[in-house]
Design an enzyme around this catalytic site. Structure first.
Site, PDB file in Angstrom:
ATOM      1  N   HIS A   1     -48.741  63.550 -61.417  1.00 33.13           N
ATOM      2  CA  HIS A   1     -48.196  63.056 -60.126  1.00 33.13           C
ATOM      3  C   HIS A   1     -46.971  63.913 -59.520  1.00 33.13           C
ATOM      4  O   HIS A   1     -46.073  64.465 -60.642  1.00 33.13           O
ATOM      5  CB  HIS A   1     -47.938  61.491 -60.080  1.00 33.13           C
ATOM      6  CG  HIS A   1     -49.183  60.676 -60.250  1.00 33.13           C
ATOM      7  ND1 HIS A   1     -49.126  59.201 -59.889  1.00 33.13           N
ATOM      8  CD2 HIS A   1     -50.394  60.993 -60.055  1.00 33.13           C
ATOM      9  CE1 HIS A   1     -50.279  58.923 -59.986  1.00 33.13           C
ATOM     10  NE2 HIS A   1     -51.235  59.746 -60.038  1.00 33.13           N
TER      11      HIS A   1
ATOM     12  N   GLU B   1     -43.818  63.034 -58.835  1.00 37.30           N
ATOM     13  CA  GLU B   1     -42.691  62.482 -59.356  1.00 37.30           C
ATOM     14  C   GLU B   1     -42.728  62.881 -60.890  1.00 37.30           C
ATOM     15  O   GLU B   1     -41.721  63.302 -61.423  1.00 37.30           O
ATOM     16  CB  GLU B   1     -42.336  61.000 -59.479  1.00 37.30           C
ATOM     17  CG  GLU B   1     -42.191  60.310 -58.069  1.00 37.30           C
ATOM     18  CD  GLU B   1     -43.871  60.027 -57.573  1.00 37.30           C
ATOM     19  OE1 GLU B   1     -43.820  59.258 -56.516  1.00 37.30           O
ATOM     20  OE2 GLU B   1     -44.790  60.646 -57.907  1.00 37.30           O
TER      21      GLU B   1
ATOM     22  N   SER C   1     -44.223  55.954 -51.904  1.00 39.44           N
ATOM     23  CA  SER C   1     -44.034  54.838 -52.770  1.00 39.44           C
ATOM     24  C   SER C   1     -44.613  55.318 -54.083  1.00 39.44           C
ATOM     25  O   SER C   1     -45.762  55.511 -54.490  1.00 39.44           O
ATOM     26  CB  SER C   1     -44.455  53.796 -52.351  1.00 39.44           C
ATOM     27  OG  SER C   1     -43.920  52.626 -53.084  1.00 39.44           O
TER      28      SER C   1
ATOM     29  N   CYS D   1     -46.143  55.316 -57.923  1.00 34.30           N
ATOM     30  CA  CYS D   1     -47.099  54.302 -58.484  1.00 34.30           C
ATOM     31  C   CYS D   1     -46.582  53.689 -59.838  1.00 34.30           C
ATOM     32  O   CYS D   1     -45.269  53.938 -60.204  1.00 34.30           O
ATOM     33  CB  CYS D   1     -48.279  55.144 -59.023  1.00 34.30           C
ATOM     34  SG  CYS D   1     -47.851  56.251 -60.338  1.00 34.30           S
TER      35      CYS D   1
ATOM     36  N   CYS E   1     -45.264  56.258 -62.236  1.00 38.05           N
ATOM     37  CA  CYS E   1     -44.040  57.163 -61.965  1.00 38.05           C
ATOM     38  C   CYS E   1     -42.934  56.241 -61.960  1.00 38.05           C
ATOM     39  O   CYS E   1     -41.624  56.526 -62.134  1.00 38.05           O
ATOM     40  CB  CYS E   1     -44.281  57.771 -60.586  1.00 38.05           C
ATOM     41  SG  CYS E   1     -45.477  59.080 -60.735  1.00 38.05           S
TER      42      CYS E   1
END
Length: 145
Positions: free
Chosen positions: A50, A52, A77, A79, A82
């Protein structure tokens, strides 16, 4: 637009250009970007890359004291995975480009002392909204549905 969320948005656009999911992230310490990344699950055939996670990986090993003064910027936002990394490294603040198309465990992050700033930036919302409408199955895979 905040210069750091703008940098995260540029990362998101890179991901989209590469055929991936348009989510971007930057890690900022002392008003300087020390890591940047974008969702590369598709590009790398990865289960965990992901935006992040890619950003933190690209920042490299940092001192505990560095994480404690860092700000993580993400176009979307974070998950559960992350958000777990934010908690693990005790990153005190996350700036979120938008949480309209997806909302991670924001209340849990707050309950653990993480400060969240939600911008609901129209460009971030449009980028994700357009992607989700064109690629619903890929999006569902990314968030584990």
């Amino acid at each position: 637009m905040d210069k750091f969320i703008h940098a995260a948005l540029e990362e998101a656009k890179k991901g989209l250009e590469e055929g991936g999911i348009p989510i971007g992230s930057v890690l900022v310490i002392d008003d300087k970007i020390v890591g940047r990344g974008h969702n590369r699950r598709v590009q790398k055939g990865s289960a965990i890359l992901h935006a992040e996670m890619d950003c933190l990986e690209n920042a490299g090993r940092l001192k505990v004291s560095d994480y404690r003064k860092a700000v993580l910027y993400s176009t979307l936002s974070p998950c559960d995975m992350c958000s777990g990394a934010v908690l693990l490294y005790k990153i005190p603040k996350v700036v979120i480009g938008e949480n309209k198309t997806f909302q991670g465990p924001e209340d849990y992050l707050r309950s653990r002392g993480v400060m969240l700033q939600i911008l609901n930036d129209s460009e971030c919302i449009k980028l994700m909204g357009d992607f989700i409408s064109k690629n619903p199955s890929l999006w569902d895979e990314d968030i584990g549905i």
